[in-house]
Design an enzyme around this catalytic site. Structure first.
Site, PDB file in Angstrom:
ATOM      1  CB  SER A 577     -12.480 103.860   8.381  1.00 10.78           C
ATOM      2  OG  SER A 577     -11.186 104.402   8.316  1.00 10.78           O
ATOM      3  CG  HIS A 693      -9.035  99.871   9.209  1.00  7.43           C
ATOM      4  ND1 HIS A 693      -9.325 100.672  10.294  1.00  7.43           N
ATOM      5  CD2 HIS A 693      -9.549 100.519   8.127  1.00  7.43           C
ATOM      6  CE1 HIS A 693      -9.965 101.755   9.890  1.00  7.43           C
ATOM      7  NE2 HIS A 693     -10.122 101.674   8.587  1.00  7.43           N
TER       8      HIS A 693
END
Length: 730
Positions: A577, A693
């Site tokens: 991320s 994610h």
């Protein structure tokens, strides 16, 4: 702390988006990349990004491209014995029945969500007492079986949690996601009959925020139709929805601005009294908070950057910035308290519950019935303090004894009714222990996780590197004792450095099996941008100061080489991320410093990040690339714009997920396409079709992802294919 009373989770630093994964943002195909890009392939003849089509997440051409790249990577690293043997080992670890079931008290029961080989999607289950939970083999009662539900409804459901009605706890609002995306469905569930209510509160797929107001009304912020979302893709409007009425008849409570990040509402109970909050979040680290008093919204006149909570009639304020009140300046990182009624009447007489120092910071504040838990850090070492107000209105404190190099977390068992707390402890080499305590008395151990890898002969050290501007940057090194200091050790360096997220020690069950047991060195860098030293540590890497985080990471890498732990050829790096962005920057800024790079779910195209899914919500962290003054500093590090035909890059693996509707998979896709077009070798890509994610929706998918990455790193850094036996004790 309640913090943002809107449910805006920070997972890997980036907030949850509402936009569905097929969204391409608002810019058209002609959006141009920065002038003067280092590679002539960065721009097409028309000035457009030639790989923009890969942002179309589920188009046939994009998915065909993904399938081709997946096959290439799996043929190289996902088909041989090193991969298959490691995957089998990691799956056994992930499916281990010896893992400690994390429990939450709901009414009279203790609930846990559990996944293993038999329950791939997971089960929500409960026991009725701590005595039963403490048993080696508790008699769990299944409440929701996600595998059975997925089969019946032919949908790959992923658990997003349940919010249950206080004080009866007989109804819950259950959130379920398709394939792990952040967008979720909301369904009302009856805990007694263990059934979803067909005529209950039900919301379609969206990034919804819901909260019980009472049995027959809820607060709901969702996609209500055109213009109901912010530029970040979050709800802009919050309403009260009455049972038995259509959503279209819900009454508006508050309406934010299109440029805001998100709005929401929540009912909070404090010692039997209900408080209704409305929160407007204009940017990631700001919240304007209102209380509903006598039918009117009253703004809490505290700094917009502060985090607020209520406890026992006290307003608790944690400061992110210095706050001058009268002649007194309260430092950022402080926690203040004042009686709510006096504060609303205009008085500003505060008590200081926590005072920060250059090394000491406040990680969390967690109220219980009569005591407030302060989770503190001092040079990253956990300190648990129990604070209470005496009859004179002064805070008294008791500290719990905590171990060195382990993380200790204390959280309320039931903040409404007791002062009992869960005490969870783990370290890099210390499996988790869960205990229950009350006051300063020794906590009673409930569960101890066994060792999941051979930690004999391993040790943890804390070192400090000196960054470019002279800042001391801490990092942890986990390795075998008395490793040869000749640069021969394959070393994996992990970092994040953003969104005020602190990286603390936690049990390395995956890295222990995949890396440490084979003789590798594992390093965790606590660079600026995180929250390890409070708000100032985070602010030091915001926006135009972002390079500080990258300089810190470079300093740690160089310190490992200076100390002769490793060499550039033996040094690999990993991050996800915001940490995936860190990996991209390291690859383009210092390709000479690393032997392999693993970048997961990364931001990479910082020219367009604010137009892709939830990216607009992160401009408080990075800046606005549409503003020339901001693009001037963002453009200097943006990986996608800074690849260079003339530079030799280390081997790199990009991993992402089709169902990641938080950080757009187009970042990784486009970066791979661009690097390959420039002729760079050893560029690998793998995209899971679900998982959101985190990249994995099941333990099997998690084992695949981790095994693929570690097999790549081991091959590039020449890590031993077999476990290394620990040295004999002298």
């Amino acid at each position: 702390m309640k913090g943002w009373l809107v449910t805006v989770a920070i997972v890997a630093g980036c907030s949850k988006p509402v936009v569905k994964p097929t969204s391409m943002g608002t810019a058209g195909a002609g959006t141009s990349i920065a002038e003067g890009a280092s590679s002539p392939l960065a721009l097409s003849a028309t000035g457009a990004d030639p790989y923009l089509h890969l942002e179309d997440v589920e188009s046939a051409s994009s998915l065909a491209w993904v399938e081709e790249k997946n096959k290439e990577t799996m043929a190289k690293y996902g088909s041989g014995a090193p991969f298959t043997e490691l995957k089998a080992k990691l799956q056994r670890v992930l499916d281990s029945k010896d893992a400690i079931p994390a429990i939450t008290k709901i009414g009279g029961g203790y609930y846990n969500f559990w996944k293993d080989a038999k329950h791939e999607r997971g089960i929500w289950r409960r026991v009725q007492s701590i005595a039963e939970y403490k048993k080696a083999s508790p008699k769990w009662e299944t409440v929701i079986d996600l595998d059975a539900l997925s089969k019946t409804e032919q949908t790959n459901w992923v658990w997003h949690g349940a919010q249950c009605l206080y004080p009866t706890y007989d109804r819950c609002l259950v959130a379920l996601s398709r394939g792990g995306a952040d967008a979720q469905f909301i369904r009302e569930f009856d805990l007694s009959s263990k059934t979803f209510l067909a005529d209950g509160f039900v919301l379609p797929e969206a990034k919804s925020d819901v909260s019980w107001r009472d049995r027959d009304t809820i607060y709901v912020a969702t996609e209500f139709g055109p213009d109901s979302l912010t530029a970040s893709g979050y709800p802009r409007i919050v309403k009260v929805w009455n049972r038995g009425t259509p959503l279209s008849e819900a009454r508006t409570v508050y309406e934010g601005k299109p440029a805001d990040m998100v709005v929401g509402a929540q009912r909070q109970w404090d010692h039997g009294k209900a408080y209704d909050w409305v929160t407007r979040v204009p940017a990631f680290f700001e919240a304007e908070q209102f209380l509903m008093l006598d039918g009117k919204l009253v703004r809490i006149d505290a700094p917009i950057s502060a985090k607020l909570d209520l406890w026992n009639g006290q307003l608790l304020i944690v400061l992110r910035k210095d706050w001058t009140v009268g002649e007194k300046t309260w430092l950022k990182g402080s926690c203040l308290s004042a009686p709510l009624t006096a504060f609303l009447a205009g008085e500003r007489n505060f008590k200081q519950l926590f005072e920060p120092s250059p090394t000491r910071s406040l990680d969390a504040v967690r109220p219980m019935k009569n005591v407030v838990i302060l989770d503190q850090l001092d040079n990253l070492r956990s300190q648990i303090v129990l604070a209470s107000l005496n009859a004179q209105g002064e805070w008294t404190k008791e500290s719990l004894k905590t171990p060195v190099y382990d993380s200790v977390n204390a959280s309320p068992v039931d903040e409404q009714t007791s002062d009992e707390y869960w005490l969870a402890q783990s370290g890099f080499l210390t499996p988790q222990t869960l205990a229950i305590g009350s006051g300063k008395h020794p906590a009673t151990i409930l569960k101890k996780q066994p060792q999941l890898f051979d930690g004999k002969g391993l040790e943890v050290q804390q070192h400090f590197a000196i960054s470019k501007d002279g800042t001391r940057v801490p990092y942890y090194q986990v390795s075998r004792k008395e490793i040869p200091m000749d640069g021969s050790n394959p070393t994996l360096l992990y970092g994040y450095g953003g969104f005020e997220v602190s990286l603390l020690p936690s049990y390395l069950s995956i890295a222990g099996n995949a890396w440490l047991s084979r003789g590798g060195v594992y390093v965790q860098a606590n660079i600026r941008g995180g929250g390890e030293y409070g708000p100032a540590w985070h602010e030091a890497a915001l926006r135009e100061k972002r390079q500080h985080a990258y300089d810190d990471f470079i300093a740690v890498a160089e310190d490992l080489i200076r100390r002769k732990v490793t060499t550039p050829e033996k040094l690999g790096i990993r991050g996800g991320s915001n940490g995936g962005l860190l990996m991209g920057v390291m690859m383009t800024e210092r390709p000479d410093l690393f032997g392999a790079v693993w970048s997961h779910a990364p931001l990479l195209d910082m020219k367009r990040f604010n137009k892709m899914l939830a990216g607009a919500s992160w401009m408080a962290e990075y800046g606005n690339p549409d503003k020339p003054e901001d693009w001037a500093f963002i453009s200097k590090y943006s990986p996608y714009q800074n690849t260079n035909l003339e530079v030799k890059y280390p081997p790199v693996l990009f991993t992402t997920s089709t169902r990641d509707d938080r950080v757009h998979p187009g970042h990784a896709r486009k970066m791979v396409a661009k690097l390959e077009a420039e002729g760079h070798p050893n560029v690998y890509f793998w995209e899971n079709t679900e998982g959101g994610h985190g990249g994995a929706a099941t333990n099997a998918q998690k084992a695949t992802l981790e095994s693929l990455g570690y097999t790549f790193l081991a091959d590039q850094l020449k890590l031993s294919p077999k476990p290394v036996k620990p040295p004999k004790q002298r």
